[in-house]
Write a protein that holds these residues in place. Structure first.
Motif, PDB file in Angstrom:
ATOM      1  N   ASP A 100       0.857  -1.307  -0.143  1.00  0.00           N
ATOM      2  CA  ASP A 100       0.129   0.036   0.038  1.00  0.00           C
ATOM      3  C   ASP A 100       0.911   1.234  -0.065  1.00  0.00           C
ATOM      4  OD1 ASP A 100      -2.448  -1.385   0.087  1.00  0.00           O
ATOM      5  OD2 ASP A 100      -2.944  -0.990   2.033  1.00  0.00           O
ATOM      6  N   MET A 101       1.846   1.229   0.861  1.00  0.00           N
ATOM      7  CA  MET A 101       2.602   2.438   0.956  1.00  0.00           C
ATOM      8  C   MET A 101       3.406   2.768  -0.470  1.00  0.00           C
ATOM      9  SD  MET A 101       4.256   1.755   4.660  1.00  0.00           S
ATOM     10  CE  MET A 101       5.605   3.134   4.434  1.00  0.00           C
ATOM     11  N   LYS A 102       4.067   1.439  -1.001  1.00  0.00           N
ATOM     12  CA  LYS A 102       4.906   1.614  -2.360  1.00  0.00           C
ATOM     13  C   LYS A 102       3.647   2.351  -3.482  1.00  0.00           C
ATOM     14  CE  LYS A 102       6.054  -1.508  -5.862  1.00  0.00           C
ATOM     15  NZ  LYS A 102       6.332  -2.979  -6.163  1.00  0.00           N
ATOM     16  N   ALA A 103       2.329   1.924  -3.180  1.00  0.00           N
ATOM     17  CA  ALA A 103       1.442   2.512  -4.108  1.00  0.00           C
ATOM     18  C   ALA A 103       0.966   3.914  -4.144  1.00  0.00           C
ATOM     19  CB  ALA A 103       0.267   1.527  -4.085  1.00  0.00           C
ATOM     20  N   GLN A 104       1.420   4.364  -2.859  1.00  0.00           N
ATOM     21  CA  GLN A 104       1.251   5.800  -2.720  1.00  0.00           C
ATOM     22  C   GLN A 104       2.492   6.495  -2.816  1.00  0.00           C
ATOM     23  OE1 GLN A 104      -0.814   6.624   0.977  1.00  0.00           O
ATOM     24  NE2 GLN A 104      -2.510   4.772   0.572  1.00  0.00           N
ATOM     25  N   GLY A 105       3.639   5.959  -3.388  1.00  0.00           N
ATOM     26  CA  GLY A 105       4.790   6.575  -3.693  1.00  0.00           C
ATOM     27  C   GLY A 105       5.822   6.784  -2.569  1.00  0.00           C
ATOM     28  N   HIS A 106       5.418   5.791  -1.445  1.00  0.00           N
ATOM     29  CA  HIS A 106       6.770   5.733  -0.311  1.00  0.00           C
ATOM     30  C   HIS A 106       7.750   4.767  -0.977  1.00  0.00           C
ATOM     31  CE1 HIS A 106       4.543   7.693   3.078  1.00  0.00           C
ATOM     32  NE2 HIS A 106       3.476   7.471   2.379  1.00  0.00           N
ATOM     33  N   MET A 107       8.897   5.056  -0.327  1.00  0.00           N
ATOM     34  CA  MET A 107       9.990   3.965  -0.649  1.00  0.00           C
ATOM     35  C   MET A 107      10.327   3.165   0.652  1.00  0.00           C
ATOM     36  SD  MET A 107      13.171   6.583  -1.585  1.00  0.00           S
ATOM     37  CE  MET A 107      12.473   7.778  -2.578  1.00  0.00           C
ATOM     38  N   VAL A 108      10.653   2.213   0.616  1.00  0.00           N
ATOM     39  CA  VAL A 108      10.999   1.177   1.672  1.00  0.00           C
ATOM     40  C   VAL A 108      12.204   0.443   1.426  1.00  0.00           C
ATOM     41  CG1 VAL A 108      10.259  -0.574   3.125  1.00  0.00           C
ATOM     42  CG2 VAL A 108       8.500   0.899   2.202  1.00  0.00           C
ATOM     43  N   ILE A 109      13.250   0.460   2.654  1.00  0.00           N
ATOM     44  CA  ILE A 109      14.412  -0.227   2.676  1.00  0.00           C
ATOM     45  C   ILE A 109      14.228  -1.283   3.635  1.00  0.00           C
ATOM     46  CG2 ILE A 109      16.822  -0.431   2.965  1.00  0.00           C
ATOM     47  CD1 ILE A 109      17.310   2.497   2.271  1.00  0.00           C
ATOM     48  N   ILE A 110      14.212  -2.504   3.081  1.00  0.00           N
ATOM     49  CA  ILE A 110      14.234  -3.782   4.124  1.00  0.00           C
ATOM     50  C   ILE A 110      15.462  -4.415   4.137  1.00  0.00           C
ATOM     51  CG2 ILE A 110      12.930  -5.968   4.634  1.00  0.00           C
ATOM     52  CD1 ILE A 110      10.746  -5.010   3.239  1.00  0.00           C
ATOM     53  N   ILE A 111      15.857  -4.521   5.682  1.00  0.00           N
ATOM     54  CA  ILE A 111      17.126  -5.271   5.833  1.00  0.00           C
ATOM     55  C   ILE A 111      16.747  -6.522   6.279  1.00  0.00           C
ATOM     56  CG2 ILE A 111      18.990  -5.263   7.416  1.00  0.00           C
ATOM     57  CD1 ILE A 111      18.708  -2.460   8.118  1.00  0.00           C
ATOM     58  N   SER A 112      17.203  -7.768   5.699  1.00  0.00           N
ATOM     59  CA  SER A 112      16.931  -8.968   6.003  1.00  0.00           C
ATOM     60  C   SER A 112      17.927  -9.950   5.497  1.00  0.00           C
ATOM     61  CB  SER A 112      15.728  -9.245   5.062  1.00  0.00           C
ATOM     62  OG  SER A 112      15.056 -10.588   5.358  1.00  0.00           O
ATOM     63  N   HIS A 113      17.686 -11.170   5.955  1.00  0.00           N
ATOM     64  CA  HIS A 113      18.681 -12.160   5.564  1.00  0.00           C
ATOM     65  C   HIS A 113      17.753 -13.525   4.945  1.00  0.00           C
ATOM     66  CE1 HIS A 113      18.757 -12.772   9.849  1.00  0.00           C
ATOM     67  NE2 HIS A 113      17.951 -13.402   9.768  1.00  0.00           N
ATOM     68  N   LYS A 114      16.675 -13.257   4.885  1.00  0.00           N
ATOM     69  CA  LYS A 114      15.692 -14.074   4.429  1.00  0.00           C
ATOM     70  C   LYS A 114      15.320 -14.033   3.049  1.00  0.00           C
ATOM     71  CE  LYS A 114      13.775 -14.494   9.136  1.00  0.00           C
ATOM     72  NZ  LYS A 114      12.642 -13.950   9.967  1.00  0.00           N
ATOM     73  N   LEU A 115      15.725 -14.937   2.294  1.00  0.00           N
ATOM     74  CA  LEU A 115      15.695 -15.057   0.957  1.00  0.00           C
ATOM     75  C   LEU A 115      14.148 -15.061   0.312  1.00  0.00           C
ATOM     76  CD1 LEU A 115      18.496 -17.500   0.068  1.00  0.00           C
ATOM     77  CD2 LEU A 115      18.484 -15.330  -0.243  1.00  0.00           C
ATOM     78  N   ASP A 116      13.408 -15.587   1.009  1.00  0.00           N
ATOM     79  CA  ASP A 116      11.756 -15.805   0.557  1.00  0.00           C
ATOM     80  C   ASP A 116      11.331 -14.401   0.540  1.00  0.00           C
ATOM     81  OD1 ASP A 116      11.713 -18.417   0.032  1.00  0.00           O
ATOM     82  OD2 ASP A 116      11.500 -18.842   2.120  1.00  0.00           O
TER      83      ASP A 116
END
Lengths: 505, 306
Positions: A186-202
């Motif tokens: 939803d946030m992406k659709a509204q033009g936000h950007m997101v960075i996710i730190i993860s080590h989970k490939l899925d």
């Protein structure tokens, strides 16, 4: 109109005490994008994001927003620029209500009647993304997923266009993860950007548009997730063809020293942490448990050594049932323990070196008589430990906290193995140590193996696991995704996938 | 008979006033996470300063201001030790009590046995004081009584209904998270400790310039310790402190009243502490969170450490 259309980090380097945590990092993200930051523990992902959030200053390099160089000196600066961060450990006040937590960090909270006056605003944001948060509930009454949403509202209210999420799924249930991903889309659709730190490939594959992979502080690649498969991502993350060692001579399988059967252990939050695990360890063997932190390794080690109660199942040391015995009894039955977080669990920092040299052994006849400690013998024993295990200290009459981490760890190891126990449980024994101490400790573990002992080694360091272990179990969400022999090289090269729970052997 | 009841209740109000002032101050202080066991000492300093200034100038209001300033200054010792130096708050607070008691005894020595010519007079509020029963009880009192009630309500409003109050409470609950939200934890704690000192000193001023009009060494007589107990009894809530203070004030009055009946005053003197323990047991057995104690009470906060 979003404040940030494009954000770049250019040639960022950062070192701590001479070791670089980030080296020449470049990355960029555009409006309406979700970027995954993938890497093993200690790859420098969180450091990099803390730089972006203003918690650390980079040694060199710059941050650009909309092609313009900006300086971020503190989290307040980054908030002004439209950057918000949700830390892995939530920065929430448990005894306060949701709305009080939000009021504390919201820039426009009025002085009088803050709760009533921001109530509508909070509800508006909560509804915009379907958060379903009750503003007057106390935070401790909320699930982890709800707490995370409170953190996200906090960031969004302050106008965050870029949201950084540090390991956002590590504390969530599968349902909550789904919910989080819906919110992020939803946030992406509204033009936000997101960075996710993860080590989970899925998860990276599912939610991210692009991924940047870090390995040991450097970029090991950028990719569009649409064009990648899990296997190639895992290779990028581990960053090497799996190498196999060398000076571990084959030894015949010895007697059974530890038998764990159908073990169930409950974690701190009351949720199952170890689920129905069974394995055996034999003399002349190092049994390694690999996996990303937080998948139940800690609870497994604690249950075997008696620090944490076993819910069901059994632990046998040889033929002796040690399930739910006290740690000292378990030690007396030949299971010694080099715990993780050595300062917290391995020593009493304020006591003298010689006091620490006999922890768990003070009651033995050779160190005490009735209620009195035999300091003469204790000190003699300590001196011999220091010599045998190369602990560098000018005296044994010092508080142990004054020693370096490596020397503390050598003393702990010496204390635990000088009696030649059949089994040593070692949790992250070389974590945070310098190369010399690491090498020495690994040699000592191999020596135990040669001399007929067995070692149960918990480690996140795959090099260490491959170098030392005869058999390797990979732990994921409280279960083994496989137990492999070190000769099964074909399968071992997929260890990254096993750590992510993507395949099982 | 009605006169007797009114007289007993009136004395209850008087006895509860210093307890309420001290408790409100301690609540503010502890809500920010700092335990101040120095209340008894600060109260004593407030009492002697108020007495000496009233004695020399004849102005109890000037004396009150002087006492408040003295209370703030002496509380700085505890603030500096516990916040800046991160010392053990129990030790530092106890030291503050000892210093305050010793200092006030020394300063007050020449004034022992000299009664005040003027004191803080009771003030009858027009109209309201004419209401039967309630009037003489609540509206014909020392200005300290009115101030105590108003300040308690104001403190409740501040803590529960303002942003600054949220910041103070957050500081006591989780200083690290609070700091990441841009709050200066050290400053908040300093202000709260000093404010607590001001309230304790006011309580002391009440004792020497309104309750009685003389100075005797040790005249605080353990009220500072009752304040500590009351803070817990009131569950760190200034509103509940009003109720608790006058309840404990009543126990004070009963000590004298029940003596002829054969009930030991020593037993009654224990009651506030017993009541506090019962509250702790009761709440602790049910759910610790309901106790409402600031989570980081008594824990020094070290910046930038994980």
């Amino acid at each position: 109109m979003k404040k940030i259309q494009k954000l770049e980090m250019v040639n960022i380097s950062k070192s701590f005490h001479g070791n670089f945590a980030n080296k020449d990092i470049n990355l960029h993200i555009n409006s309406g994008e979700i970027l995954g930051l993938l890497g093993e523990n200690g790859a420098g992902k969180t450091t990099l994001m803390n730089i972006l959030y203003g918690l650390y200053q980079p040694d060199s390099g710059e941050i650009r927003i909309n092609e313009k160089h900006i300086k971020i000196n503190s989290p307040i600066d980054s908030i002004h620029h439209g950057i918000g961060m949700v830390h892995q450990h939530f920065m929430l006040i448990q005894n306060h209500s949701v709305i009080e937590n939000i009021a504390l960090g919201y820039e426009k909270t009025p002085f009088f009647f803050p709760k009533i006056r921001i109530h509508d605003k909070v509800v508006e944001f909560s509804e915009k993304f379907n958060f379903a948060i009750e503003p007057y509930k106390k935070v401790w009454q909320l699930s982890a997923g709800e707490q995370q949403r409170v953190e996200i509202i906090k960031a969004l209210l302050n106008g965050a266009d870029l949201l950084i999420l540090d390991e956002p799924t590590s504390v969530l249930t599968p349902q909550e993860i789904k919910e989080l991903f819906r919110i992020l889309k939803d946030m992406k659709a509204q033009g936000h950007m997101v960075i996710i730190i993860s080590h989970k490939l899925d998860e990276i594959m599912e939610i991210c548009d692009r991924v940047t992979v870090l390995q040991k502080g450097r970029i090991s690649g950028h990719a569009d997730t649409a064009l990648m498969d899990k296997r190639s991502l895992a290779r990028m993350m581990i960053g090497r063809e799996v190498l196999f060692n060398v000076n571990r001579e084959p030894l015949p399988k010895g007697e059974l020293v530890l038998k764990v059967s159908n073990l169930h252990v409950v974690g701190n939050k009351g949720v199952p942490a170890v689920k129905d695990i069974s394995f055996d360890i034999y003399a002349n063997e190092i049994f390694g448990i690999a996996g990303v932190a937080g998948n139940g390794q800690k609870e497994l080690a604690e249950a075997i050594t008696g620090i944490r109660p076993v819910k069901s199942g059994s632990v046998f040391a040889g033929s002796k049932n040690i399930t739910n015995m006290s740690p000292r009894k378990i030690y007396d039955h030949g299971v010694s323990h080099v715990p993780e977080e050595r300062i917290k669990f391995g020593i009493a920092p304020g006591l003298f070196l010689y006091d620490n040299a006999i922890l768990k052994q003070h009651h033995l006849d050779k160190f005490s008589k009735n209620i009195f400690l035999e300091y003469g013998r204790i000190k003699k024993h300590t001196r011999s430990l220091i010599d045998s295990y190369r602990v560098a200290t000018h005296s044994i009459d010092v508080q142990i906290k004054n020693l370096s981490g490596g020397n503390i760890q050598k003393l702990i190891l010496g204390r635990e193995i000088s009696e030649n126990p059949p089994l040593l449980v070692a949790s992250h024994p070389t974590y945070g140590l310098d190369v010399g101490a690491t090498e020495y400790l690994r040699e000592q573990l191999l020596k135990r193996r040669r001399e007929g002992g067995a070692v149960l080694l918990f480690s996140e360091d795959l090099d260490e696991i491959f170098e030392l272990c005869d058999r390797i179990a990979v732990m994921f969400q409280g279960e083994f995704t496989g137990v492999l022999d070190s000769s099964e090289r074909e399968k071992l090269s997929d260890i990254g996938l096993m750590m992510a729970g993507a395949i099982r052997y | 008979m009605e006169d007797v009841v009114i007289s007993v209740l009136h004395r209850t109000m008087v006895a509860g006033t210093p307890l309420l002032l001290g408790t409100v101050g301690e609540v503010i202080c502890e809500r920010s996470g700092i335990l101040n066991l120095g209340v008894e000492g600060v109260m004593s300093v407030g009492a002697v300063v108020a007495f000496v200034v009233t004695y020399t100038t004849g102005n109890p209001w000037l004396a009150l201001i002087a006492a408040i300033l003295a209370g703030m200054i002496i509380s700085l010792i505890h603030a500096f030790a516990s916040i800046t130096l991160m010392a053990n708050q129990v030790v530092s607070g106890l030291a503050l009590t000892m210093i305050g008691l010793g200092l006030s005894g020394m300063v007050g020595k020449p004034y022992v046995g000299k009664p005040l010519a003027v004191k803080m007079n009771d003030f009858a509020i027009p109209w309201l004081s004419d209401i039967p029963f309630v009037g003489p009880l609540l509206f014909k009192q020392s200005p300290f009584f009115y101030m105590a009630i108003l300040l308690a309500l104001a403190a409740w409003f501040f803590l529960e209904r303002t942003l600054a109050g949220i910041k103070v409470r957050s500081t006591g609950e989780n200083p690290r998270a609070t700091e990441t939200q841009g709050v200066n934890v050290t400053l908040v704690r300093y202000i709260c400790v000093i404010t607590g000192g001001a309230f304790s000193a006011m309580a002391g001023a009440h004792l020497s310039t309104s309750y009685s009009k003389s100075w005797i060494e040790g005249m605080t007589a353990g009220r500072g310790w009752i304040v500590i107990a009351l803070t817990i009894f009131a569950l760190w809530n200034p509103g509940k402190a009003i109720f608790g203070s006058f309840l404990f004030g009543g126990v004070f009055v009963l000590q004298y009243l029940l003596q002829p009946v054969g009930i030991s005053p020593n037993f009654l003197a224990m009651l506030p502490y017993i009541a506090t323990l019962l509250i702790l047991f009761g709440m602790g057995l049910r759910d610790r969170r309901r106790l409402n104690a600031p989570a980081q009470l008594g824990e020094p906060y070290k910046r930038g450490e994980r």
